[in-house]
Design a protein around this motif. Sequence first.
Motif, short mmCIF file in Angstrom:
data_model
loop_
_atom_site.label_atom_id
_atom_site.label_comp_id
_atom_site.label_asym_id
_atom_site.label_seq_id
_atom_site.Cartn_x
_atom_site.Cartn_y
_atom_site.Cartn_z
N ALA A 62 0.90 -1.20 -0.02
CA ALA A 62 0.04 0.14 -0.02
C ALA A 62 0.85 1.21 -0.09
CB ALA A 62 -0.85 -0.08 1.28
N GLN A 63 1.74 1.42 0.87
CA GLN A 63 2.71 2.62 0.90
C GLN A 63 3.58 2.76 -0.42
OE1 GLN A 63 5.09 2.36 4.57
NE2 GLN A 63 3.12 1.89 5.67
N GLN A 64 3.96 1.80 -0.87
CA GLN A 64 4.69 1.61 -2.34
C GLN A 64 3.87 2.16 -3.46
OE1 GLN A 64 5.67 -2.20 -3.28
NE2 GLN A 64 7.44 -2.40 -2.02
N GLN A 65 2.36 1.97 -3.29
CA GLN A 65 1.35 2.68 -4.53
C GLN A 65 1.01 4.11 -3.99
OE1 GLN A 65 0.78 1.47 -7.43
NE2 GLN A 65 1.60 -0.75 -7.54
N MET A 66 0.83 4.17 -2.78
CA MET A 66 -0.05 5.44 -2.30
C MET A 66 0.57 6.21 -1.40
SD MET A 66 -3.73 3.77 -1.58
CE MET A 66 -3.19 2.36 -0.27
N GLY A 67 1.79 5.83 -0.66
CA GLY A 67 2.32 6.70 0.31
C GLY A 67 1.45 6.51 1.68
N VAL A 68 2.23 6.99 2.93
CA VAL A 68 1.75 6.55 4.10
C VAL A 68 0.25 7.42 4.19
CG1 VAL A 68 1.99 6.82 6.64
CG2 VAL A 68 4.00 6.25 5.15
N ARG A 105 -6.06 6.82 4.80
CA ARG A 105 -7.18 7.64 4.47
C ARG A 105 -8.08 6.71 3.64
NH1 ARG A 105 -3.84 11.90 3.13
NH2 ARG A 105 -4.25 11.62 0.99
N THR A 106 -7.52 5.83 2.83
CA THR A 106 -7.99 5.17 1.72
C THR A 106 -8.54 3.72 2.47
OG1 THR A 106 -6.82 6.16 0.14
CG2 THR A 106 -7.97 4.13 -0.44
N LEU A 107 -7.50 3.01 3.08
CA LEU A 107 -7.84 1.80 3.43
C LEU A 107 -9.05 1.81 4.59
CD1 LEU A 107 -4.54 0.04 3.53
CD2 LEU A 107 -6.36 -0.14 1.76
N MET A 108 -9.28 2.99 5.51
CA MET A 108 -10.11 3.05 6.40
C MET A 108 -11.43 3.27 5.89
SD MET A 108 -8.58 2.43 9.53
CE MET A 108 -7.52 1.34 8.35
N LYS A 109 -11.94 3.40 4.56
CA LYS A 109 -12.89 3.55 3.99
C LYS A 109 -13.50 2.23 3.07
CE LYS A 109 -14.41 7.75 4.98
NZ LYS A 109 -15.79 7.81 5.53
N VAL A 110 -12.49 1.30 3.09
CA VAL A 110 -12.81 0.01 2.21
C VAL A 110 -13.76 -0.85 3.14
CG1 VAL A 110 -11.68 -1.91 1.35
CG2 VAL A 110 -10.45 0.00 1.49
N ASN A 111 -15.06 -1.07 2.49
CA ASN A 111 -16.10 -2.08 2.82
C ASN A 111 -16.68 -1.42 3.96
OD1 ASN A 111 -15.71 -3.81 0.69
ND2 ASN A 111 -14.00 -4.86 2.20
N THR A 153 -12.63 4.02 -5.88
CA THR A 153 -11.91 4.74 -4.82
C THR A 153 -12.14 6.13 -5.19
OG1 THR A 153 -9.68 4.65 -5.89
CG2 THR A 153 -10.21 3.07 -4.16
N ASP A 154 -12.39 6.47 -6.27
CA ASP A 154 -12.38 7.80 -6.72
C ASP A 154 -14.04 8.71 -6.30
OD1 ASP A 154 -10.03 7.97 -7.94
OD2 ASP A 154 -10.76 6.82 -9.83
N LYS A 155 -13.81 9.84 -6.00
CA LYS A 155 -15.28 10.58 -5.98
C LYS A 155 -15.82 10.79 -7.34
CE LYS A 155 -13.75 13.88 -2.11
NZ LYS A 155 -13.18 15.00 -1.68
#
Length: 759
Positions: free
Chosen positions: A37-43, A48-54, A514-516
Amino acid sequence: MASKPPAGDPVQDAPQIAAPQHAAAGLPAIGHTLRVAQQQMGVGRTARTLMKVNQKDGFDCPGCAWPEGDKRHVAEFCENGAKAVAEEATLRRVTPDFFAAHPLPDLANRSGYWLGQQGRITQPMYLPEGAERYEAVTWERAFAIIAEELRALESPDEALFYTSGRTSNEAAFLLQLFAREFGTNNLPDCSNMCHESSGSALTETIGVGKGSVSLEDLHQADLIIVAGQNPGTNHPRMLSALEQAKASGAKIISVNPLPEAGLERFKNPQTPRGMLKGTALNDLFLQIRIGGDQALFRLLNKLILETGGAVDEEFVREHTEGFEDFAVAARAADWDATLAATGLGRDEIEQALRMVLDSRRTIVCWAMGLTQHKHSVATIREVVNFLLLRGNIGRRGAGVCPVRGHSNVQGDRTMGIFERPAPAFLDALEKEFGFAPPRHHGLDVVRSIEALRDGKAKVFFAMGGNFVAASPDTEVTEAAMRRARLTVHVSTKLNRSHAVTGRRALILPTLGRTDKDIQAGGRQVVTVEDSMGMVHASRGNLTPASPHLLSEPAIVARMARAVLGPSSSTPWEDFEQDYSTIRDRIARVVPGFEDFNAKIARPGGFTLPHGPRDERRFPTATGKANFTAAPVEYPEIPEGRLLLQTLRSHDQYNTTIYGLDDRYRGIKGGRRVVLVHPEDARELGLADGSYADLVGEWKDGVERRAPGFRVVHYPTARGCAAAYYPETNVLVPLDSTADTSNTPASKSVIVRLEQSPTV
């Protein structure tokens, strides 16, 4: 900080091999998830993103279709779901400059892993006829090209409209609406290649082509049989449900040619005890030979019939048809033939029988290990027979559970993505929209490839997916695709299908989960249906990767306006501006979606009605659940040959390759490996670490070869082998398909192994 994509393809010549693991998830899964995840998105973006999954106010994972319970964890995702999210939410970008630097021959020589690692596509791209490079194009020009080619067809049936399982309900409904208003039922989809066999068998036997259980049913079951499925890699969140079932006293039988770490022990990363010790899941592992499942369930049915008081006679009498013919066939099952077909011992089957008879509430779960054989539909019918015998449909804690692979593949079918639509669906469509949809059947995936190959189809449009890599008989599929006049792919990222094109090609970049999604009518939500018939909203939270992206519904609506013109009375512009207007129409066309907008406003969404589950009402031709009595089949392996199953690695989701490791199977740094039982390998003269070409054998006499696979001695069932797809799809003949469903028989490939030099 996010890292840059790889500049060159990694070398895969010498994968490292270790012993297979015996537990899944735990601390290694957490570490790997965070690293990718950090390689692709940064910390910061990762958090912010993973906490919204599902989450109920977040977005649905673009990975598998496993459902969520009412109570959600803060981290409601698995390792592979996080990888899928990370690759979509990546900070890496594929701009027009990338395409200028990489001509088509270069892209065609790259691995799927390298292509996928480059990042999100930022602008519509066009490959003119005779050109070697994609070039940027405006959306208006892209839709004009599509309209030009579609209008030039002699028949609407020369067009193909393919759908991937990631597509939302709203986009899928619009795509089938456009295709049918254009004049064709050519709506192949990824389900044709995976669970079509499940739908075919279940529709005939119980009247609904979907599973009949909920997440709560799994928690309440006495016995869960997991057949032909590897949840530890393909549906990791299922392991939590199995763990909860075990805590409630359930027993678990796994039926698989390969031992899988996730079913041996699950180290739940949500609890300290889970991470340290874990939970043993399997109570009985039946290491069956590939394709022997029908024979196993047939013999179990015979033994149930022979056990006094074991049959639920009231259920059979009140709710089923065809019992007498089935019973005759079942009683004829032979022990010796079954042992030969399955490779199991008599004591193992008798132990399974005892567990079955001790259970009042039984669920059978399955996936591709049952659906991708010539006799898959008959096998799943036999599973239904097994459950009907003891009244295990329409009872809490019991039922059929085909576990769907992609996040909305079931919803797309519900929305009408089907080449053989029901007359009632077409009637409702005609009443709502005022045009006469075509009534003749369209083409599924295999028949679409044949039509392209034979020059009978000329335009191919794909809503997501990686059709070329996912399809069987790779050389035939690629040659067929190159015969098209135009190929169009709606995509978030690069894949192999963008490098294998028709004379002209378009790549249309789209928003991801993941996009608005902001349209003229404000911020939009889309909906999905999970593997158990739950429908809920999905809301992206990230700024889109580029201002040039369009949503999937917007792409379909604009394409429809360009192609159909003013002659169409369908309000395509309204649909693009406000997706609630699409849902209003779905509510009037698709049963179970009445008051759709109000239902998805509720946190968690709603459950679709299911007659067999809800009230033991079976909408079949007989009005009851149907026993069947197909002859028992299983693959017969010639001497000196092996039966190959294609499968995923743990660093893979469908055709998307996240990395080159398969941690649970002990494979690191390469994908061209073939897993062979040590005794079989010795008989074939293949040392561990040697290299072999896999050569398919089929009745057409065509040599299909996958060269340079590292032989790994592995504890698979005798006479069987396994290797990863899409690399081995080249070995699956286009006309090797399941009876009735026409699903490619990717789990039953007869191969010989020829020694090759180390590559």
